[in-house]
Every structure is written in structure tokens, then in C-alpha cells.
Design a protein around this motif. Structure first.
Motif, PDB file in Angstrom:
ATOM      1  N   GLU A  58       4.363  25.855  14.561  1.00  0.00           N
ATOM      2  CA  GLU A  58       4.024  24.456  14.264  1.00  0.00           C
ATOM      3  C   GLU A  58       4.940  23.474  14.984  1.00  0.00           C
ATOM      4  OE1 GLU A  58       4.656  26.718  11.692  1.00  0.00           O
ATOM      5  OE2 GLU A  58       2.500  27.178  11.734  1.00  0.00           O
ATOM      6  N   ARG A  59       6.044  23.962  15.460  1.00  0.00           N
ATOM      7  CA  ARG A  59       7.022  23.036  16.048  1.00  0.00           C
ATOM      8  C   ARG A  59       6.897  22.967  17.575  1.00  0.00           C
ATOM      9  NH1 ARG A  59      12.332  24.536  12.365  1.00  0.00           N
ATOM     10  NH2 ARG A  59      12.233  22.684  11.059  1.00  0.00           N
ATOM     11  N   THR A  60       7.296  21.830  18.128  1.00  0.00           N
ATOM     12  CA  THR A  60       7.190  21.595  19.573  1.00  0.00           C
ATOM     13  C   THR A  60       8.581  21.412  20.181  1.00  0.00           C
ATOM     14  OG1 THR A  60       5.054  20.505  19.361  1.00  0.00           O
ATOM     15  CG2 THR A  60       6.334  19.957  21.321  1.00  0.00           C
ATOM     16  N   ILE A  61       8.815  22.122  21.259  1.00  0.00           N
ATOM     17  CA  ILE A  61      10.035  21.861  22.047  1.00  0.00           C
ATOM     18  C   ILE A  61       9.600  21.321  23.401  1.00  0.00           C
ATOM     19  CG2 ILE A  61      12.139  22.796  23.073  1.00  0.00           C
ATOM     20  CD1 ILE A  61      12.039  25.072  21.114  1.00  0.00           C
ATOM     21  N   ALA A  62      10.125  20.169  23.762  1.00  0.00           N
ATOM     22  CA  ALA A  62       9.802  19.562  25.061  1.00  0.00           C
ATOM     23  C   ALA A  62      11.080  19.307  25.838  1.00  0.00           C
ATOM     24  CB  ALA A  62       9.045  18.255  24.852  1.00  0.00           C
ATOM     25  N   LEU A  63      10.919  19.349  27.148  1.00  0.00           N
ATOM     26  CA  LEU A  63      12.069  19.176  28.033  1.00  0.00           C
ATOM     27  C   LEU A  63      11.712  18.117  29.063  1.00  0.00           C
ATOM     28  CD1 LEU A  63      14.752  20.878  28.547  1.00  0.00           C
ATOM     29  CD2 LEU A  63      13.488  21.850  30.433  1.00  0.00           C
ATOM     30  N   GLU A  71      14.141  22.587  38.448  1.00  0.00           N
ATOM     31  CA  GLU A  71      13.786  23.966  38.090  1.00  0.00           C
ATOM     32  C   GLU A  71      12.284  24.180  37.906  1.00  0.00           C
ATOM     33  OE1 GLU A  71      15.993  26.430  38.114  1.00  0.00           O
ATOM     34  OE2 GLU A  71      17.448  24.946  38.781  1.00  0.00           O
ATOM     35  N   GLY A  72      11.574  23.083  37.627  1.00  0.00           N
ATOM     36  CA  GLY A  72      10.115  23.125  37.540  1.00  0.00           C
ATOM     37  C   GLY A  72       9.584  24.237  36.645  1.00  0.00           C
ATOM     38  N   ASP A  73       8.574  24.933  37.193  1.00  0.00           N
ATOM     39  CA  ASP A  73       7.852  25.913  36.386  1.00  0.00           C
ATOM     40  C   ASP A  73       8.705  27.113  36.005  1.00  0.00           C
ATOM     41  OD1 ASP A  73       5.699  24.311  36.488  1.00  0.00           O
ATOM     42  OD2 ASP A  73       4.779  25.338  38.213  1.00  0.00           O
ATOM     43  N   ASP A  74       9.766  27.324  36.751  1.00  0.00           N
ATOM     44  CA  ASP A  74      10.640  28.440  36.456  1.00  0.00           C
ATOM     45  C   ASP A  74      11.135  28.379  35.007  1.00  0.00           C
ATOM     46  OD1 ASP A  74      11.855  30.710  37.468  1.00  0.00           O
ATOM     47  OD2 ASP A  74      13.795  29.666  37.534  1.00  0.00           O
ATOM     48  N   LEU A  75      11.263  27.148  34.511  1.00  0.00           N
ATOM     49  CA  LEU A  75      11.781  26.975  33.150  1.00  0.00           C
ATOM     50  C   LEU A  75      10.844  27.589  32.115  1.00  0.00           C
ATOM     51  CD1 LEU A  75      12.983  23.327  33.542  1.00  0.00           C
ATOM     52  CD2 LEU A  75      14.424  25.236  32.859  1.00  0.00           C
ATOM     53  N   ARG A  76       9.547  27.383  32.313  1.00  0.00           N
ATOM     54  CA  ARG A  76       8.575  27.912  31.346  1.00  0.00           C
ATOM     55  C   ARG A  76       8.635  29.446  31.307  1.00  0.00           C
ATOM     56  NH1 ARG A  76       4.511  24.562  29.489  1.00  0.00           N
ATOM     57  NH2 ARG A  76       4.264  22.610  30.601  1.00  0.00           N
ATOM     58  N   ARG A  77       8.866  30.021  32.494  1.00  0.00           N
ATOM     59  CA  ARG A  77       8.939  31.479  32.557  1.00  0.00           C
ATOM     60  C   ARG A  77      10.198  31.979  31.832  1.00  0.00           C
ATOM     61  NH1 ARG A  77      11.547  34.502  35.588  1.00  0.00           N
ATOM     62  NH2 ARG A  77      12.202  32.898  37.051  1.00  0.00           N
ATOM     63  N   ARG A  78      11.294  31.282  32.062  1.00  0.00           N
ATOM     64  CA  ARG A  78      12.552  31.727  31.460  1.00  0.00           C
ATOM     65  C   ARG A  78      12.634  31.414  29.970  1.00  0.00           C
ATOM     66  NH1 ARG A  78      17.297  29.218  34.728  1.00  0.00           N
ATOM     67  NH2 ARG A  78      18.528  30.247  33.125  1.00  0.00           N
ATOM     68  N   PHE A  79      11.935  30.343  29.563  1.00  0.00           N
ATOM     69  CA  PHE A  79      12.019  29.928  28.154  1.00  0.00           C
ATOM     70  C   PHE A  79      10.607  29.794  27.585  1.00  0.00           C
ATOM     71  CE2 PHE A  79      15.836  28.369  30.239  1.00  0.00           C
ATOM     72  CZ  PHE A  79      16.824  28.922  29.425  1.00  0.00           C
ATOM     73  N   PRO A  80      10.004  30.928  27.203  1.00  0.00           N
ATOM     74  CA  PRO A  80       8.609  30.862  26.730  1.00  0.00           C
ATOM     75  C   PRO A  80       8.454  30.004  25.469  1.00  0.00           C
ATOM     76  CG  PRO A  80       9.502  33.123  26.659  1.00  0.00           C
ATOM     77  CD  PRO A  80      10.547  32.274  27.260  1.00  0.00           C
ATOM     78  N   GLN A  81       9.559  29.723  24.788  1.00  0.00           N
ATOM     79  CA  GLN A  81       9.464  28.886  23.578  1.00  0.00           C
ATOM     80  C   GLN A  81       9.219  27.409  23.916  1.00  0.00           C
ATOM     81  OE1 GLN A  81      12.268  30.147  24.775  1.00  0.00           O
ATOM     82  NE2 GLN A  81      14.106  29.032  24.168  1.00  0.00           N
ATOM     83  N   LEU A  82       9.294  27.066  25.217  1.00  0.00           N
ATOM     84  CA  LEU A  82       9.081  25.666  25.626  1.00  0.00           C
ATOM     85  C   LEU A  82       7.600  25.312  25.582  1.00  0.00           C
ATOM     86  CD1 LEU A  82      11.101  24.757  28.836  1.00  0.00           C
ATOM     87  CD2 LEU A  82      10.812  23.376  26.782  1.00  0.00           C
ATOM     88  N   ASP A  83       7.258  24.213  24.887  1.00  0.00           N
ATOM     89  CA  ASP A  83       5.853  23.808  24.827  1.00  0.00           C
ATOM     90  C   ASP A  83       5.490  22.833  25.937  1.00  0.00           C
ATOM     91  OD1 ASP A  83       4.942  24.932  22.094  1.00  0.00           O
ATOM     92  OD2 ASP A  83       6.884  24.008  21.700  1.00  0.00           O
ATOM     93  N   VAL A  85       6.945  20.585  29.545  1.00  0.00           N
ATOM     94  CA  VAL A  85       7.947  20.224  30.556  1.00  0.00           C
ATOM     95  C   VAL A  85       7.468  18.902  31.157  1.00  0.00           C
ATOM     96  CG1 VAL A  85       9.013  20.905  32.738  1.00  0.00           C
ATOM     97  CG2 VAL A  85       8.555  22.632  30.996  1.00  0.00           C
ATOM     98  N   VAL A  86       8.203  17.826  30.892  1.00  0.00           N
ATOM     99  CA  VAL A  86       7.692  16.479  31.172  1.00  0.00           C
ATOM    100  C   VAL A  86       8.531  15.800  32.259  1.00  0.00           C
ATOM    101  CG1 VAL A  86       7.061  14.278  30.084  1.00  0.00           C
ATOM    102  CG2 VAL A  86       7.202  16.356  28.685  1.00  0.00           C
ATOM    103  N   PRO A  87       7.917  15.499  33.429  1.00  0.00           N
ATOM    104  CA  PRO A  87       8.680  14.787  34.463  1.00  0.00           C
ATOM    105  C   PRO A  87       9.159  13.422  33.963  1.00  0.00           C
ATOM    106  CG  PRO A  87       6.605  15.634  35.324  1.00  0.00           C
ATOM    107  CD  PRO A  87       6.545  15.808  33.843  1.00  0.00           C
ATOM    108  N   ILE A  88      10.290  12.976  34.501  1.00  0.00           N
ATOM    109  CA  ILE A  88      10.882  11.694  34.070  1.00  0.00           C
ATOM    110  C   ILE A  88       9.859  10.570  34.183  1.00  0.00           C
ATOM    111  CG2 ILE A  88      12.662   9.957  34.570  1.00  0.00           C
ATOM    112  CD1 ILE A  88      14.236  12.218  35.974  1.00  0.00           C
ATOM    113  N   GLY A  89       9.692   9.828  33.101  1.00  0.00           N
ATOM    114  CA  GLY A  89       8.832   8.639  33.121  1.00  0.00           C
ATOM    115  C   GLY A  89       7.347   8.932  32.988  1.00  0.00           C
TER     116      GLY A  89
END
Ligand code: SF4
Length: 409
Positions: A58-63, A71-83, A85-89
């Protein structure tokens, strides 16, 4: 810059009915990240690991923030708990996704003004067109985008109406600012913002020695609103190292700016950044930096040991040839020097009356704020003094970091 970005996102969430909560009670955790040094990047990864235990379906983690571009998409692969990944602005899609996931329509929308504190930070430039060889910012924040003067003014007016007493104009290289519609550069922007009724103080950061124009110093000197404070990173006191850093100026240019600024504003507060142990920094080059610091006597020096940031020119093309133990020796040497200089320089305020804009209370409940030259000041007995007040303080004591005193009669 990151604090301003966090604030801008927080305002939008609050306006949509979300509330700030402790992590235990929250549904959404958003990490705004900085990658300017390895240590800040490492903190992001450790926080993401920590959040694993907090995460539920139920919870959301955003970066968001600079790490996203790096690091781009690599982050999602390394941290599957990430819901997310939002570019600045680029918050629209993320906010729409949240709105679809959580129903906060019953929430009481808080006007964004509810967040406004004594100081309001406004980003006027995003990104940077310089290419300093050690810096990752142009890669993660992109090329410069300038906010039109009209938009900056609207935001500042709104903040002052909501209670802000000070506005801080932000840019990686704020001196490069120009209005996309041709209304002028930073000096023109400063003159328009300072005229906002009710605004007591205006600051801007960070300046660049290659781009700072005399007109800006003259505007500062003529103003009762603009603070007498300049954040002007020198990075090195050696021309050979400055060239390798691709800073675009030499020490004589830097000295000339300081001389002009001090001629116009003898008490101006000067802050700078210095990197020790940059590739190729010989002992002689280091001593040139040391001499520059002794000569200019800055009020504040932010010192850093060089560490290569992957993706920068220096990291890929220059050997990191100053041993860590030597970098540390140089750092400690300069730390002791700047502490001694700051203590001596701060002592000049003792016995004088200074104007302090109160920002809050310290851990002992004493009101504190800043003088126009940027130094922190604490009111030793300040009953009845509240954030936002502007008081005259008689300075009784001074340390390297702050002034202490009592309200002047
Ligand atoms: Fe980085 Fe500042 Fe140089 Fe731009 S001017 S590249 S932000 S150090």
C-alpha cells in the motif's frame, strides 16, 4: 537548490490535500537526492535500504533529484521496492499517479502560503552552462533554463503576502541569469524583486567569478534590502589548477572582484568554496591557495577534499594523483587557518549594533537569525522576539561561527 525543489513539491502535495506525517504513519515517502559528492550519493542508497523494511504494497516510495539523471533506470533494477523515479521538476505524471492511487479528496487543502517561513527560496535558473571539470551538475541538471522575471516576481509577491520577510534567489550560477523575454540580467531582477512592498531582505546564490557583473555589486551597494553578502566560489588559488578545473578565470580576476566589492561595501560578508587535492595540485599550487585565503580573509570557507565524480571530465581524463593522506593534511591545514581567520574577523562586530532578521529559536530557546552580511546571530535574552522580526542587536560576544548579544536600546 535541493531544499527549494523539495519545498516546491511539498507545496503542491499540500495544496492537493496531502499532509506531512512521520514516516511510520505516512503512505508516501519521497527522497530528494543530491549527488554532488560521493558521500551524499551513498546516503541515498543507505536510505533506500532502510526503507525496505517500511515498504508495504500500500505504500509508495518515490525518488527524485539529481540521482535520477545520473543513475536512471538502473535504480529500479537495484531497488525493486521503488515505485516511482521522478526527474527534477517533472512532477505532473507522478502527482497524477498518486491521485489515482490514494483518495485524498476529503483532505483539507492547505494553501501553499501555509508553508511560507521567514525566508522563501526561489529557483531562478535551473541547470548550468559551465563545464567545470570536477562537477557533475551540468550532467544531472542539464543546461540552463531561466525563469521569466514576471514569474519570479509573482512567486516572490505571493511569498511576501504570505508572511515571508526574505527572498533568496537561487541558481547554480545565478550571475548568468537573464530574463528570456529580454528584461535584463540578475541586477535587473534584483532591482525588481527588492521593490516588492514588505520585503525586508533579498539574497542570491551562488555567484560565479567569470559571470559576476560590476552592475550587480553597484545594485547591492545602493540597496537597503539586498544583503551585503556574496557567495563566490574560488575553488583554488592557483591559476594552473583553475585552468585544469576549467573555471574560466584567474586569481587576478577574482582578486579584482573582491577589491571592487569591498570598495563599495567595506563590511561585505564573503563566502567561498575551495577544493583541495584536485588532480595535479602540487605543494606549490596548494600553497597558492593557502596564500589567497590568508590574503582575502573570507568570512566563510566551505572546504572539500577532491573526490572524482564518475562521468565528469576530471574523473575520466585526469589521474587522481594526490594521495588521500595528503589531501587530508591539506584539508586540516586549511580548516585550522580558516577557523583562525573567521574568529578574528567575527570579533570586529563586538560592540557594534547589527540588524538581525529573526528566523527561529535555538535549542536553548534563544531567538536567532542572520545579520545582513550573512553571519548567524543569537539573542541572549529575547523574550517577545518572534521569527520574522527585524531587531537591532548590540553584539557582546563573537565566535568563529556566530555573534551573540542583546537587543540594542
Ligand atoms: Fe558545476 Fe558551478 Fe561549475 Fe556549473 S559553475 S559546472 S554548477 S561548479
Amino acid at each position: 537548490m535541493n531544499a527549494a525543489d523539495s519545498e516546491s513539491l511539498a507545496r503542491r502535495l499540500l495544496a492537493a490535500g496531502y499532509q506531512e506525517e512521520s514516516l511510520e504513519r505516512a503512505d508516501v515517502a519521497i527522497l530528494n537526492t543530491c549527488v554532488v559528492r560521493q558521500a551524499s550519493e551513498d546516503r541515498v542508497y543507505s536510505k533506500l535500504h532502510e526503507l525496505k523494511a517500511w515498504k508495504t504494497p500500500e505504500r509508495t516510495i518515490a525518488l527524485t533529484g539529481c540521482i535520477v539523471a545520473q543513475e536512471g533506470d538502473d535504480l529500479r533494477r537495484r531497488f525493486p521496492q521503488l515505485d516511482a523515479v521522478v526527474p527534477i521538476g517533472e512532477y505532473e505524471g507522478f502527482l497524477a499517479g498518486l491521485a489515482a492511487r490514494y483518495d485524498y479528496s476529503e483532505g483539507e487543502a492547505l494553501p501553499s502560503a501555509g508553508r511560507t517561513g521567514v525566508s522563501h527560496y526561489v529557483r531562478v535558473i535551473q541547470g548550468c552552462d559551465h563545464n567545470c571539470t570536477f562537477c557533475i551538475v551540468p550532467r544531472v541538471r542539464g543546461r540552463e533554463r531561466h525563469v521569466p522575471i514576471a514569474e519570479v516576481l509573482e512567486e516572490c509577491r505571493g511569498a511576501v503576502e504570505a508572511g515571508a520577510r526574505e527572498v533568496v534567489l537561487l541558481g547554480q550560477n545565478v550571475d548568468d541569469y537573464h530574463d528570456p523575454g529580454g528584461r535584463g540580467g540578475l541586477a535587473a531582477l534584483v532591482r525588481e524583486v527588492e521593490a516588492i512592498p514588505g520585503l525586508r531582505r533579498l539574497r542570491f546564490m551562488t555567484s560565479h567569478p567569470q559571470d559576476l557583473e560590476p552592475e550587480l555589486l553597484e545594485t547591492m551597494a545602493a540597496s537597503n534590502v539586498v544583503c551585503r553578502e556574496l557567495q563566490l566560489p574560488v575553488q583554488s588559488g592557483d591559476d594552473g589548477i583553475l585552468k585544469r578545473m576549467a573555471r574560466g578565470y584567474q586569481t587576478r580576476h577574482y582578486r579584482a572582484i573582491v577589491e571592487h566589492a569591498r570598495a563599495l561595501m567595506p563590511d561585505i560578508g564573503l563566502a567561498t568554496d575551495v577544493i583541495v587535492g584536485f588532480p595535479g595540485e602540487s605543494e606549490a599550487a596548494f600553497l597558492n591557495t593557502r596564500r589567497l585565503l590568508e590574503e582575502i580573509e573570507f568570512d566563510v570557507v566551505h572546504l572539500a577534499m577532491y573526490s572524482p565524480r564518475p562521468g565528469t571530465f576530471a574523473a575520466t581524463r585526469m589521474a587522481d594523483d594526490v594521495p588521500d593522506v595528503e589531501k587530508l593534511r591539506r584539508l586540516n591545514d586549511l580548516l585550522a587557518l580558516v577557523r583562525e581567520i573567521a574568529t578574528r574577523k567575527t570579533a570586529r562586530w563586538v560592540g557594534r549594533d547589527v540588524e538581525v532578521l529573526i528566523e527561529g529559536s535555538d535549542e536553548l530557546g534563544r531567538p536567532y537569525g542572520r545579520i545582513r552580511q550573512g553571519k548567524r546571530a543569537v539573542v541572549l535574552r529575547g523574550a517577545g522576539i518572534a521569527p520574522g522580526d527585524v531587531i537591532n542587536l548590540r553584539v557582546l560576544k563573537a565566535t568563529a561561527g556566530q555573534l551573540m548579544g542583546l537587543p540594542a536600546a
